[in-house]
Design an enzyme around this catalytic site. Structure first.
Site: not given
Ligand code: IMP
Length: 433
Positions: A13, A16, A40-41, A228
């Site tokens: 977040d 990007k 989510g961009h 991420q």
């Molecule tokens: P998962 O990727 O849904 O398995 O989540 C694992 C961890 O990564 C959690 O703490 C999510 O909040 C975090 N996470 C996954 N995708 C994002 C992102 O795009 N932005 C911020 N945190 C993310």
């Protein structure tokens, strides 16, 4: 310079979307390489907001090739919805999208398992706080060599066989987690839906790795768009509070199938403060009024889940670690304008654990969790001029803040964002050279 990787330098977040969108002006091909619809961009173009989860943020530049690499885990329905949304805005109408045939597919049982695991873990306060998009379970199936790939959506018999084998294995797990296993009719519907989605996606599928390799060989500019952030990396992040893919720069090579010698530059995106969604250590987190103020000023609510993000001051030890892990050649600073709302701004320059100072997070995650941040503070600078196009246009305290971060992180800035819109940007260096 023709091949550039952009990665999140923190916990995701970082903004990007905007930076990739800007760099795409100079790119011919933009490649998403890891994760899936957990990302989510948010893009703001001429005041209009577009949120993408799977399609690369370069989508807003018609004619640029947008690739989803083989290392991704793709929910076909989410992808189709996103394609329709983009096409309704006049985008992706010229055959720009290429979906890797080797990418893995997220099916409803992956999401079911993700949710059941999180619900169960929440009872003992151990939830990871995933996005519940089925990311972890899909990568598990992939690692077990039982996954469904995009190419399998185009072969009905193969898809049925793979799904049946997956269901057979996960039913005991669903029971163990207190869930309700799917009925035969439900599984049949899942298969029919997946096949229908496969038919619709078929025109967009292809050999992603070769496509990108050909572009590089032809001297085109290729931009790899990370999802991420470095500290959520499966191997090097704050495990187990991480995502299930490789989020550091090396992940681009691995997931897109490109050798590391092809890479010319790595840009790490960092917000001017820090946020994190989900559980896990976050030493500079602010649990007070200042944290809420940052959240509201920065609109820090998840683009994917709508969850309020945890907010805190910029964490230089974490940033240095991200820079080292990804071999960053440049940094891009985002949301500097948000800090204009704060009467005073702090930045964590080191951690203290048991009286010892660390300039990068300690190895043991328990030590990170109890680390005390050592702060340096700056006077607030008020509203930033959104027309600032050079660092010298910034109020002095903001300029000192930027210069201090650059010096203490040890990586030069190539861009500073002073507002959400494309043109609210100070461009210092073009990573494509
Ligand atoms: P998962 O990727 O849904 O398995 O989540 C694992 C961890 O990564 C959690 O703490 C999510 O909040 C975090 N996470 C996954 N995708 C994002 C992102 O795009 N932005 C911020 N945190 C993310």
């Amino acid at each position: 310079m023709s091949v550039v990787i952009v990665v999140g330098a923190q916990w995701g977040d970082e903004g990007k979307g905007k930076v990739v969108d800007l760099f795409t002006e100079r790119a011919d091909v933009v490649v998403r390489y890891g994760g899936g619809a957990n990302a989510g961009h948010t893009l703001v173009i001429d005041g209009q907001k577009l949120v993408t989860h799977l399609v690369p943020s370069g989508v807003c530049h018609p004619g640029k090739s947008c690739v989803l690499g083989d290392g991704m885990v793709i929910d076909p329905h989410t992808l189709l919805e996103e394609v329709a949304l983009c096409q309704a805005r006049g985008l992706l109408l010229r055959g720009e999208l290429l979906v890797g045939l080797g990418a893995h597919v997220i099916l409803p049982y992956h999401k079911l398992l993700d949710g059941l695991r999180e619900d169960r873990a929440a009872k003992t306060g151990k939830a990871i706080g995933t996005t519940r998009r089925g990311i972890g379970p899909a990568y598990e199936t992939k690692a077990a060599r039982k996954g469904v790939r995009v190419r399998d959506l185009l072969k009905p018999a193969r898809l049925c066989e793979l799904v049946a084998a997956n269901i057979d294995e996960i039913v005991p797990l669903i029971n163990h987690l207190g869930g309700t296993p799917p009925s035969t009719a439900e599984v049949e519907t899942w298969i029919e839906d997946a096949l229908a989605a496969g038919q619709k996606l078929a025109p967009y599928t292809g050999e992603a790795s070769r496509h990108v390799a050909r572009a590089i060989a032809g001297g085109q500019h290729v931009l790899f768009e990370g999802a991420q952030g470095c500290l959520l990396d499966l191997d090097h992040g704050t495990y187990p509070y991480v995502t299930s893919s490789s989020t550091i720069a090396a992940g681009a090579c691995q997931s897109a199938g490109i050798g590391p010698t092809a890479i010319d530059a790595v840009v790490g995106i960092t917000k001017a403060y820090a946020t994190r969604v989900g559980s896990g250590p976050f030493p500079t987190e602010l649990h007070d009024e200042t944290g809420s103020r940052l959240r509201n000023a920065g609109g820090e609510f998840g683009a994917t889940t709508g969850r309020p993000r945890r907010c805190g001051w910029l964490d230089l030890p974490a940033l240095r670690m991200g820079a080292r892990l990804s071999g960053m050649t440049h940094l891009a600073l985002t949301k500097l304008d948000v800090l204009g709302e704060m009467p005073e701004v702090s930045v964590c320059v080191a951690y203290k654990v048991d009286g010892k100072e660390f300039d990068e997070p300690p190895i043991d995650p328990d030590d990170i969790a109890r680390a005390e941040p050592v702060y340096t503070s700056f006077p607030g600078w008020g509203r930033l001029p959104s027309e600032a196009r050079d660092v010298t246009d910034l109020p002095t305290p903001a300029r000192v803040y930027v210069e201090t971060i650059e010096r203490m992180a040890g990586v030069p800035f190539c861009l500073v964002s002073v507002g959400p819109d494309r043109n609210e940007t100070i461009r210092l260096h073009d990573p494509f050279g």
